[in-house]
Design a protein around this motif. Structure first.
Motif, PDB file in Angstrom:
ATOM      1  N   SER A 106      17.983  29.693  -8.745  1.00 46.27           N
ATOM      2  CA  SER A 106      17.702  30.220 -10.184  1.00 46.27           C
ATOM      3  C   SER A 106      18.313  31.581 -10.444  1.00 46.27           C
ATOM      4  N   VAL A 107      17.929  32.466  -9.628  1.00 42.39           N
ATOM      5  CA  VAL A 107      17.800  33.767  -9.859  1.00 42.39           C
ATOM      6  C   VAL A 107      19.557  34.135  -9.770  1.00 42.39           C
ATOM      7  N   LEU A 108      19.903  33.549  -8.591  1.00 44.49           N
ATOM      8  CA  LEU A 108      21.530  33.651  -8.243  1.00 44.49           C
ATOM      9  C   LEU A 108      22.384  33.328  -9.386  1.00 44.49           C
ATOM     10  N   LEU A 109      22.083  31.800  -9.538  1.00 47.22           N
ATOM     11  CA  LEU A 109      22.854  31.161 -10.998  1.00 47.22           C
ATOM     12  C   LEU A 109      22.852  31.953 -12.155  1.00 47.22           C
ATOM     13  N   SER A 110      21.490  32.459 -12.458  1.00 41.97           N
ATOM     14  CA  SER A 110      21.510  33.295 -13.625  1.00 41.97           C
ATOM     15  C   SER A 110      22.287  34.584 -13.509  1.00 41.97           C
ATOM     16  N   PHE A 111      22.060  35.217 -12.430  1.00 40.58           N
ATOM     17  CA  PHE A 111      22.967  36.467 -12.414  1.00 40.58           C
ATOM     18  C   PHE A 111      24.425  36.130 -12.490  1.00 40.58           C
ATOM     19  N   LEU A 112      24.885  35.248 -11.938  1.00 41.89           N
ATOM     20  CA  LEU A 112      26.254  34.991 -12.173  1.00 41.89           C
ATOM     21  C   LEU A 112      26.743  34.434 -13.384  1.00 41.89           C
ATOM     22  N   ILE A 113      25.592  33.748 -14.177  1.00 44.42           N
ATOM     23  CA  ILE A 113      26.195  33.485 -15.362  1.00 44.42           C
ATOM     24  C   ILE A 113      26.288  34.552 -16.418  1.00 44.42           C
ATOM     25  N   MET A 127      27.727  29.320 -25.213  1.00 44.38           N
ATOM     26  CA  MET A 127      28.434  28.105 -24.517  1.00 44.38           C
ATOM     27  C   MET A 127      28.292  28.034 -22.936  1.00 44.38           C
ATOM     28  N   MET A 128      28.430  29.162 -22.086  1.00 44.25           N
ATOM     29  CA  MET A 128      28.467  28.968 -20.929  1.00 44.25           C
ATOM     30  C   MET A 128      26.925  28.328 -20.465  1.00 44.25           C
ATOM     31  N   THR A 129      26.143  28.739 -21.003  1.00 43.23           N
ATOM     32  CA  THR A 129      24.849  28.071 -20.619  1.00 43.23           C
ATOM     33  C   THR A 129      24.895  26.563 -20.833  1.00 43.23           C
ATOM     34  N   LEU A 130      25.220  26.233 -22.051  1.00 40.27           N
ATOM     35  CA  LEU A 130      25.517  24.913 -22.476  1.00 40.27           C
ATOM     36  C   LEU A 130      26.099  23.979 -21.403  1.00 40.27           C
ATOM     37  N   ALA A 131      27.386  24.612 -20.836  1.00 35.18           N
ATOM     38  CA  ALA A 131      28.220  23.938 -20.032  1.00 35.18           C
ATOM     39  C   ALA A 131      27.594  23.809 -18.670  1.00 35.18           C
ATOM     40  N   PHE A 132      26.998  24.948 -18.181  1.00 34.75           N
ATOM     41  CA  PHE A 132      26.288  24.914 -16.722  1.00 34.75           C
ATOM     42  C   PHE A 132      24.960  23.860 -16.912  1.00 34.75           C
ATOM     43  N   GLY A 133      24.405  23.914 -18.064  1.00 32.48           N
ATOM     44  CA  GLY A 133      23.185  22.835 -18.167  1.00 32.48           C
ATOM     45  C   GLY A 133      23.758  21.255 -18.080  1.00 32.48           C
ATOM     46  N   ALA A 134      24.703  21.075 -18.657  1.00 34.25           N
ATOM     47  CA  ALA A 134      25.321  19.883 -18.588  1.00 34.25           C
ATOM     48  C   ALA A 134      25.976  19.498 -17.339  1.00 34.25           C
ATOM     49  N   ALA A 135      26.517  20.451 -16.549  1.00 36.68           N
ATOM     50  CA  ALA A 135      26.813  20.127 -15.360  1.00 36.68           C
ATOM     51  C   ALA A 135      25.800  20.122 -14.530  1.00 36.68           C
ATOM     52  N   PHE A 136      24.965  20.722 -14.511  1.00 33.44           N
ATOM     53  CA  PHE A 136      23.717  20.371 -13.596  1.00 33.44           C
ATOM     54  C   PHE A 136      22.964  19.227 -13.847  1.00 33.44           C
ATOM     55  N   GLY A 137      22.936  18.586 -15.031  1.00 32.56           N
ATOM     56  CA  GLY A 137      22.540  17.108 -15.323  1.00 32.56           C
ATOM     57  C   GLY A 137      23.336  16.262 -14.854  1.00 32.56           C
ATOM     58  N   ALA A 138      24.565  16.347 -14.883  1.00 32.93           N
ATOM     59  CA  ALA A 138      25.537  15.367 -14.336  1.00 32.93           C
ATOM     60  C   ALA A 138      25.540  15.384 -12.688  1.00 32.93           C
ATOM     61  N   LEU A 139      25.167  16.627 -12.192  1.00 36.71           N
ATOM     62  CA  LEU A 139      25.224  16.743 -10.649  1.00 36.71           C
ATOM     63  C   LEU A 139      23.881  16.021 -10.169  1.00 36.71           C
ATOM     64  N   VAL A 140      22.864  16.011 -10.990  1.00 38.50           N
ATOM     65  CA  VAL A 140      21.586  15.426 -10.451  1.00 38.50           C
ATOM     66  C   VAL A 140      21.790  13.978 -10.482  1.00 38.50           C
ATOM     67  N   MET A 141      22.530  13.507 -11.421  1.00 37.78           N
ATOM     68  CA  MET A 141      22.739  11.933 -11.556  1.00 37.78           C
ATOM     69  C   MET A 141      23.866  11.547 -10.434  1.00 37.78           C
ATOM     70  N   ARG A 142      24.508  12.551 -10.058  1.00 37.00           N
ATOM     71  CA  ARG A 142      25.707  12.032  -9.069  1.00 37.00           C
ATOM     72  C   ARG A 142      25.308  12.223  -7.619  1.00 37.00           C
ATOM     73  N   LEU A 143      24.334  12.910  -7.430  1.00 40.93           N
ATOM     74  CA  LEU A 143      23.852  13.201  -5.953  1.00 40.93           C
ATOM     75  C   LEU A 143      22.352  12.267  -5.651  1.00 40.93           C
ATOM     76  N   SER A 144      22.644  11.090  -6.140  1.00 39.04           N
ATOM     77  CA  SER A 144      21.547  10.214  -5.824  1.00 39.04           C
ATOM     78  C   SER A 144      20.759   9.834  -4.821  1.00 39.04           C
ATOM     79  N   GLY A 145      21.612  10.137  -3.612  1.00 39.16           N
ATOM     80  CA  GLY A 145      20.928  10.326  -2.344  1.00 39.16           C
ATOM     81  C   GLY A 145      19.825  11.377  -2.010  1.00 39.16           C
ATOM     82  N   ILE A 146      19.922  12.394  -2.749  1.00 41.72           N
ATOM     83  CA  ILE A 146      19.213  13.676  -2.545  1.00 41.72           C
ATOM     84  C   ILE A 146      18.125  13.627  -3.695  1.00 41.72           C
ATOM     85  N   THR A 147      18.651  13.297  -4.847  1.00 45.46           N
ATOM     86  CA  THR A 147      17.539  13.570  -6.172  1.00 45.46           C
ATOM     87  C   THR A 147      17.233  12.468  -6.669  1.00 45.46           C
ATOM     88  N   GLY A 148      17.487  11.179  -6.092  1.00 46.72           N
ATOM     89  CA  GLY A 148      17.047   9.977  -6.506  1.00 46.72           C
ATOM     90  C   GLY A 148      17.881   9.637  -7.869  1.00 46.72           C
TER      91      GLY A 148
END
Length: 355
Positions: A106-113, A127-148
């Motif tokens: 989290s610290v690394l991502l917030s620093f880069l953003i 707008m950048m934070t909105l895009a990152f938040g949406a991308a993370f939500g999509a990533l959680v859904m796609r990586l179902s083997g790890i996140t469920g």
């Protein structure tokens, strides 16, 4: 002693002091005052969201930075612990590894953003934070083997934090001293420490500079403060605190899912709680979160009783039907913003100044 504990930031309002003491008493004694799982779950949720909303207020209320990625950092904390304990087993080591990895990410991502977007304009950062938040939500859904995926991920806690564990055999004040109770007081104790830490931050020289940046960034830059450095630092701090809130919520629920952590409704709830309590004051998070969580959990029950009492008047009974609780909750929110534009805490403190 109390002044030092609160970093010199006293409530400055008798009514606010009473409200804060009532909330503290409720949270500290909830397991012994109320029976059943629901009141304890409400109290634990209030503890976690006080940390989450107060950390968001560090950005918006104290520095004037609008971030829509706060729920993402909250989700990183929850998923970090859940994945680590699901993979490595229900051990304290796995909990520590998951928590440290989540905070570091989290610290690394917030620093880069912040490094990429804060150099331009505030709206670009938003707008950048909105895009990152949406991308993370999509990533959680796609990586179902790890996140469920959409079902989320359940996991087990160390033995000492499970309901089957008994610290003492006999009940105390009618309450079993088991692992569930220990988990609650772990959440409560860590939340209280993080709250006091945030009070210390906002009342330090660092906090004063953040307020100066919020009021006039150009003037703060002109008198020698590297405003970009301060804004990056507060972004990293707020992200780490939001991650801690996510870790605590995951430990309490023993479950993590996209709707409870990274959904846009979570970000919207954070914003509503911050506005109701009052921006630019850590105490506002306590009041806003308590009012919102209690209303969300008990307004439907209250309306069900009221609808039953008004059965003789069908129109009024339908108007107060429990299914329409969001309508009344929205009305209460609109009225609170209208009559308390600076939040509940801001209005109470302003009343003291006027007197």
């Amino acid at each position: 002693m109390l002044t030092r504990l609160l970093s010199g930031d006293l409530p400055r309002s008798r009514a606010l002091t009473v409200l804060l003491l009532l909330v503290l008493f409720y949270l500290a004694t909830a397991p012994f005052l109320f029976s059943g799982a629901r009141p304890l779950n409400v109290a634990a949720t209030i503890c976690v969201f006080i940390v989450l909303v107060a950390s968001f207020d560090l950005l918006l209320g104290y520095c004037g930075v609008v971030s829509f990625a706060h729920a993402m950092f909250y989700g990183i904390g929850a998923y970090g612990v859940a994945i680590a304990m699901h993979t490595l087993g229900p051990t304290w080591t796995a909990m520590g590894v998951g928590a440290l990895a989540a905070i570091g990410l989290s610290v690394l991502l917030s620093f880069l953003i912040a490094l990429i977007s804060l150099r331009i304009k505030a709206i670009f950062y938003t707008m950048m934070t909105l895009a990152f938040g949406a991308a993370f939500g999509a990533l959680v859904m796609r990586l179902s083997g790890i996140t469920g995926g959409d079902d989320g991920r359940t996991f087990r806690l160390p033995q000492a934090l499970t309901p089957a564990f008994r610290l003492v055999e006999d009940e105390v004040l009618g309450t079993a001293i088991n692992g569930r109770l220990l988990t609650y007081y772990l959440v409560f104790g860590v939340s209280l420490l993080l709250f006091l830490l945030m009070l210390r931050v906002v009342n330090s020289r660092f906090g004063r500079v953040l307020e100066a940046i919020r009021e006039n960034e150009f003037r703060a830059e002109a008198i020698g403060y590297r405003t970009l450095h301060y804004r990056i630092a507060v972004n990293c701090l707020a992200a780490a605190l939001a991650t801690c809130a996510g870790i605590l919520m995951a430990l309490w629920l023993r479950y993590v899912g996209p709707q409870t952590t990274v959904g846009f409704n979570v970000m919207l709830n954070i914003l509503l709680m911050a506005v109701i309590g009052g921006l630019g004051t850590v105490y506002g998070a306590v009041i806003g979160v308590t009012l919102y969580i209690v209303a969300e959990n008990y307004l439907q029950s209250l309306m069900a009783g009221l609808s039953g009492a008004l059965a003789a008047a069908p129109l009024l009974a339908k108007l107060f039907h429990p299914d329409r609780w969001m309508l009344w909750f929205g009305l209460v929110f609109v009225l609170s913003v209208y009559f308390f534009p600076s939040g509940v805490v801001g209005r109470l403190r302003m009343a003291v100044v006027r007197r």
